[in-house]
Design a protein around this motif. Structure first.
Motif, PDB file in Angstrom:
ATOM      1  N   GLY A 188      48.763  40.969  26.911  1.00 53.80           N
ATOM      2  CA  GLY A 188      49.519  40.596  27.963  1.00 53.80           C
ATOM      3  C   GLY A 188      50.314  39.024  27.012  1.00 53.80           C
ATOM      4  N   GLY A 189      50.657  38.383  25.561  1.00 52.89           N
ATOM      5  CA  GLY A 189      50.665  37.677  25.286  1.00 52.89           C
ATOM      6  C   GLY A 189      49.999  36.398  26.184  1.00 52.89           C
ATOM      7  N   ARG A 190      49.486  36.177  26.361  1.00 54.40           N
ATOM      8  CA  ARG A 190      49.397  34.764  27.540  1.00 54.40           C
ATOM      9  C   ARG A 190      47.467  34.349  26.947  1.00 54.40           C
ATOM     10  NH1 ARG A 190      51.071  34.789  33.006  1.00 54.40           N
ATOM     11  NH2 ARG A 190      49.756  32.932  32.943  1.00 54.40           N
ATOM     12  N   GLY A 191      46.767  35.297  26.128  1.00 52.83           N
ATOM     13  CA  GLY A 191      45.469  34.907  26.269  1.00 52.83           C
ATOM     14  C   GLY A 191      44.542  35.443  27.120  1.00 52.83           C
ATOM     15  N   THR A 192      45.320  36.556  27.823  1.00 52.86           N
ATOM     16  CA  THR A 192      44.439  36.402  28.900  1.00 52.86           C
ATOM     17  C   THR A 192      43.745  38.306  28.769  1.00 52.86           C
ATOM     18  OG1 THR A 192      46.320  37.325  30.221  1.00 52.86           O
ATOM     19  CG2 THR A 192      45.483  34.610  30.840  1.00 52.86           C
ATOM     20  N   ALA A 193      42.651  38.296  29.489  1.00 56.66           N
ATOM     21  CA  ALA A 193      42.239  40.026  29.239  1.00 56.66           C
ATOM     22  C   ALA A 193      42.875  40.609  30.640  1.00 56.66           C
ATOM     23  CB  ALA A 193      40.647  40.204  29.354  1.00 56.66           C
ATOM     24  N   ASP A 194      43.737  40.800  30.862  1.00 54.56           N
ATOM     25  CA  ASP A 194      44.803  41.285  31.986  1.00 54.56           C
ATOM     26  C   ASP A 194      44.575  42.574  31.721  1.00 54.56           C
ATOM     27  OD1 ASP A 194      46.763  38.168  33.008  1.00 54.56           O
ATOM     28  OD2 ASP A 194      44.859  38.651  33.244  1.00 54.56           O
ATOM     29  N   ALA A 195      45.609  43.265  30.433  1.00 54.06           N
ATOM     30  CA  ALA A 195      46.217  44.272  31.120  1.00 54.06           C
ATOM     31  C   ALA A 195      45.252  45.376  29.718  1.00 54.06           C
ATOM     32  CB  ALA A 195      47.855  44.785  30.159  1.00 54.06           C
ATOM     33  N   ASP A 228      35.694  46.344  30.515  1.00 55.90           N
ATOM     34  CA  ASP A 228      36.076  45.246  31.796  1.00 55.90           C
ATOM     35  C   ASP A 228      36.350  46.120  32.709  1.00 55.90           C
ATOM     36  OD1 ASP A 228      38.116  45.578  30.558  1.00 55.90           O
ATOM     37  OD2 ASP A 228      38.367  42.635  30.654  1.00 55.90           O
ATOM     38  N   VAL A 229      38.001  46.617  32.660  1.00 56.75           N
ATOM     39  CA  VAL A 229      38.334  46.675  33.741  1.00 56.75           C
ATOM     40  C   VAL A 229      37.233  47.449  34.896  1.00 56.75           C
ATOM     41  CG1 VAL A 229      40.728  48.249  34.683  1.00 56.75           C
ATOM     42  CG2 VAL A 229      40.935  46.268  33.186  1.00 56.75           C
ATOM     43  N   ARG A 230      37.157  48.718  33.857  1.00 55.19           N
ATOM     44  CA  ARG A 230      36.030  50.102  34.664  1.00 55.19           C
ATOM     45  C   ARG A 230      34.619  49.495  34.948  1.00 55.19           C
ATOM     46  NH1 ARG A 230      37.914  52.140  30.067  1.00 55.19           N
ATOM     47  NH2 ARG A 230      36.245  52.008  29.211  1.00 55.19           N
ATOM     48  N   ALA A 231      34.235  48.997  34.566  1.00 60.75           N
ATOM     49  CA  ALA A 231      33.206  48.041  35.122  1.00 60.75           C
ATOM     50  C   ALA A 231      33.726  46.847  36.452  1.00 60.75           C
ATOM     51  CB  ALA A 231      32.359  47.163  34.744  1.00 60.75           C
ATOM     52  N   ALA A 232      34.322  46.413  36.712  1.00 61.60           N
ATOM     53  CA  ALA A 232      35.276  45.625  37.787  1.00 61.60           C
ATOM     54  C   ALA A 232      35.572  46.074  38.729  1.00 61.60           C
ATOM     55  CB  ALA A 232      36.618  45.146  37.543  1.00 61.60           C
ATOM     56  N   LEU A 233      36.429  47.813  38.586  1.00 61.16           N
ATOM     57  CA  LEU A 233      36.981  48.465  39.809  1.00 61.16           C
ATOM     58  C   LEU A 233      35.569  49.212  40.002  1.00 61.16           C
ATOM     59  CD1 LEU A 233      38.892  50.084  40.810  1.00 61.16           C
ATOM     60  CD2 LEU A 233      38.512  51.972  39.191  1.00 61.16           C
ATOM     61  N   HIS A 255      46.486  41.682  36.299  1.00 61.35           N
ATOM     62  CA  HIS A 255      46.354  43.227  35.351  1.00 61.35           C
ATOM     63  C   HIS A 255      47.673  43.538  34.862  1.00 61.35           C
ATOM     64  CE1 HIS A 255      44.417  46.624  34.307  1.00 61.35           C
ATOM     65  NE2 HIS A 255      44.365  47.319  34.896  1.00 61.35           N
ATOM     66  N   ASN A 256      48.883  43.041  35.506  1.00 62.84           N
ATOM     67  CA  ASN A 256      50.278  43.368  34.620  1.00 62.84           C
ATOM     68  C   ASN A 256      51.090  42.027  33.927  1.00 62.84           C
ATOM     69  OD1 ASN A 256      50.610  46.090  35.550  1.00 62.84           O
ATOM     70  ND2 ASN A 256      50.574  45.173  37.536  1.00 62.84           N
ATOM     71  N   GLU A 306      44.448  52.113  38.013  1.00 62.03           N
ATOM     72  CA  GLU A 306      45.351  52.583  37.581  1.00 62.03           C
ATOM     73  C   GLU A 306      45.300  52.181  35.735  1.00 62.03           C
ATOM     74  OE1 GLU A 306      46.203  55.613  37.956  1.00 62.03           O
ATOM     75  OE2 GLU A 306      45.300  55.746  40.347  1.00 62.03           O
ATOM     76  N   ASN A 307      45.461  50.922  35.728  1.00 58.32           N
ATOM     77  CA  ASN A 307      44.930  50.752  34.377  1.00 58.32           C
ATOM     78  C   ASN A 307      45.944  50.968  33.709  1.00 58.32           C
ATOM     79  OD1 ASN A 307      43.346  49.630  32.366  1.00 58.32           O
ATOM     80  ND2 ASN A 307      41.630  50.680  32.030  1.00 58.32           N
TER      81      ASN A 307
END
Length: 583
Positions: A41-48, A159-164, A406-407, A549-550
């Motif tokens: 996301g351009g911010r160094g975060t594992a969000d999207a 990571d998203v799938r595991a968190a969900l 996440h967005n 929805e990822n």
């Protein structure tokens, strides 16, 4: 209950050169797009997360758009409305159609064009009094999720799938207490009992959903249907109770029937470090609730109190519109001096009128003057006052890119937005009713099933094919979202419990409306973007979405509230029926 979740910083990301090289290897080796990336996301975060399996070259999509043969009675005209591309910057994570009364309920940001005042709590009267971005004075509201471009992409993605899989959903319902008219004295106790019953129903549904981790579509739909039926009966009884005691019929209660299952708890696993907020999406005025602070109202005062409550709503609506149209004006004290100060003075006068009206024939309510002071939510985390929903607040959009958990990434502005009303291939159309609410697509095909989701993605020059994946377009072509709304109406209702049953899509093959439905002007919104081809190939553009929805392209959706005047809508129908092209 919903909570706020901080963000977690992530390692450095790979370079653009490496990304493009990897894409080339994947395409050469397999001929299909299979590599998975997680966006920073351009911010160094594992969000999207963006998976290249969610992208497809448009040339590989077979033509699939059906064009029914035209009947001699067809309405073949076209009426186009220019409402701009949201250059006013009206962004919001509210969804006033699918989640009325729920602040930040979408968990993603929408582009809004048309109506300037609309929020999750807007009444029909507020919408009718609003300003608009549309050139012809159309006050309708048209809104859709934003598209973002991620500056950096790196391998990973589980990571998203595991968190969900480790998250339990929670049930969230629209609030009812602050959407009611004045409650007559004889009905006060019964209304309170029915409101308490709504709370019990939501809690019971929530317990059933909390018993399961991950997404169970069948359970979600069973629970929401169970809850919908019981809320509908309770809301009907609530309205009947108020009317029987001499009160005004509550407006729009059917819109508050449907609840939702939220998976925002996923953020707890993905985000562990808080991030400072810089600016909000379009700020909104937050005022203390008045309706649920009033006692039973004497019969003699009901009409006057109802008018006063509507005036309070209108004041907030006008203040919200002022925040849109005055962005960037004045100094540090502008909002306080030009918006909040005048609003407080006007609210004080109306609240005093309410107290006097009730006090003529009953005990005068005390402390209403304390409800005059409002605040502007500037996106610093918590709303100025509790949101009008039964859930705790979600995070506000943060930073210059209006990011949510996440967005993330830079919002891509549309190059063009074409709003058009179209006819029916087998019949004339009748004007759609004012304040009709429609939605198309489904924001949650993962947690609710794909029955209502629609393929909408294409490229300019490829209008004969629509994809449920993000398109990769030939050089010089624009990425497009073509979103068709239902073109058939039940002839009675402007909304329904699930926001869908009062309208329907015409048959794809024949163009005929289902039995019991009448053809109305069908709305089509085409949103076009100039996206660099390298960004398309590397999978770095994505739709804002709910966390489960990822960024699924099949979760795209669009919403609409018709606030055209009756005269304008009659002109639209006449244009379509005569086969003309009009503006």
């Amino acid at each position: 209950m919903r909570r706020r979740y901080p963000r977690r910083l992530s390692p450095a990301t790979t370079s653009t050169t490496t990304r493009l090289a990897l894409v080339a290897v994947v395409l050469a080796a397999s001929g299909v797009l299979t590599a998975t990336f997680v966006s920073g996301g351009g911010r160094g975060t594992a969000d999207a997360a963006t998976s290249l399996s969610a992208f497809v070259a448009i040339e590989r999509v077979r033509p699939n758009v059906a064009r029914p043969p035209l009947d001699p009675k067809a309405s073949t005209g076209r009426f186009t409305v220019d409402c701009g591309t949201n250059r006013t910057g009206k962004f919001s994570p509210d969804n006033p159609v699918a989640q009325p009364g729920v602040k930040n309920g979408a968990e993603h940001v929408h582009d809004f064009v048309g109506n300037l005042a609309i929020t999750a709590n807007s009444s029909d009267a507020d919408l009718a009094a609003s300003g608009t971005t549309c050139e012809n004075g159309d006050r309708s509201s048209y809104f859709w999720p934003v598209v973002r471009i991620d500056r950096s992409v790196r391998s990973g993605g589980g990571d998203v799938r595991a968190a969900l899989a480790a998250t339990s959903g929670t049930v969230t319902c629209p609030a009812v207490r602050d959407r009611l008219p004045a409650v007559p004295v004889p009905a006060r106790a019964a209304v309170d009992r029915r409101l308490a019953e709504l709370d019990r129903l939501e809690a019971a549904a929530d317990r059933r959903i909390l018993g399961t981790r991950g997404v169970d579509v069948r359970l979600n739909n069973d629970v929401l249907q169970w809850l919908r039926v019981r809320r509908a009966a309770t809301l009907t009884g609530l309205g009947d109770t108020i009317r029987a005691a001499g009160g005004q019929a509550p407006a729009g209660l059917v819109s508050l029937t449907d609840c939702d299952v939220s998976y925002d708890g996923i953020h707890a696993s993905l985000h562990t470090t808080d991030t400072a907020a810089a600016s909000a999406a379009t700020p909104q005025v937050s005022c203390p609730s008045v309706r649920d602070r009033l006692p039973g109202v004497p019969r003699q005062a009901l009409a006057e109190v109802d008018r006063a409550l509507a005036e309070l709503d209108r004041q907030v609506s006008e203040a919200n519109q002022r925040l849109v149209t005055s962005r960037g004006e004045g100094g540090a004290g502008f909002v306080e001096n030009a918006v909040l100060g005048p609003l407080r003075a006007r609210r004080t006068a109306v609240l005093d009128r309410i107290a006097i009206a009730i006090g003529r024939d009953g005990p005068r309510p005390q402390g209403l003057d304390a409800l005059a002071r409002c605040s502007v939510d500037q996106g610093k985390g918590q709303p100025a006052t509790p949101p009008a929903s039964s859930a705790s607040p979600l995070p506000e959009p943060q930073g210059p890119n209006l990011e949510l958990p996440h967005n993330t990434g830079r919002i891509l502005r549309p190059e063009a937005v074409v709003i058009e009303y179209r006819g029916n291939p087998v019949s004339k159309v009748v004007p759609m009713p004012r304040f009709l609410r429609e939605l198309t697509g489904d924001a949650k095909p993962t947690s609710r099933g794909p029955a209502n989701a629609r393929a909408i993605w294409t490229c300019s020059g490829f209008g004969d094919r629509l994809s449920d994946k993000y398109p990769i377009c030939p050089a010089g072509r624009q990425v497009q979202r073509v979103q068709d709304f239902p073109g058939c109406w039940d002839g009675r209702n402007t909304d329904s419990a699930n926001h869908r049953d009062h309208v329907a899509f015409a048959d794809r093959a024949t163009g005929a409306c289902p039995r019991g439905f009448t053809a109305i002007p069908q709305l089509r919104i085409t949103v076009s973007y100039d996206i660099p081809r390298g960004v398309q190939l590397s999978g770095r553009y994505a739709l804002d979405s709910f966390p489960e929805e990822n960024h699924n392209p099949f979760s795209d959706h669009n919403d609409f509230v018709n606030v055209n005047s009756t005269r304008t809508m009659q002109r639209i129908a006449a244009c379509l029926n005569s086969g003309r092209n009009c503006r």
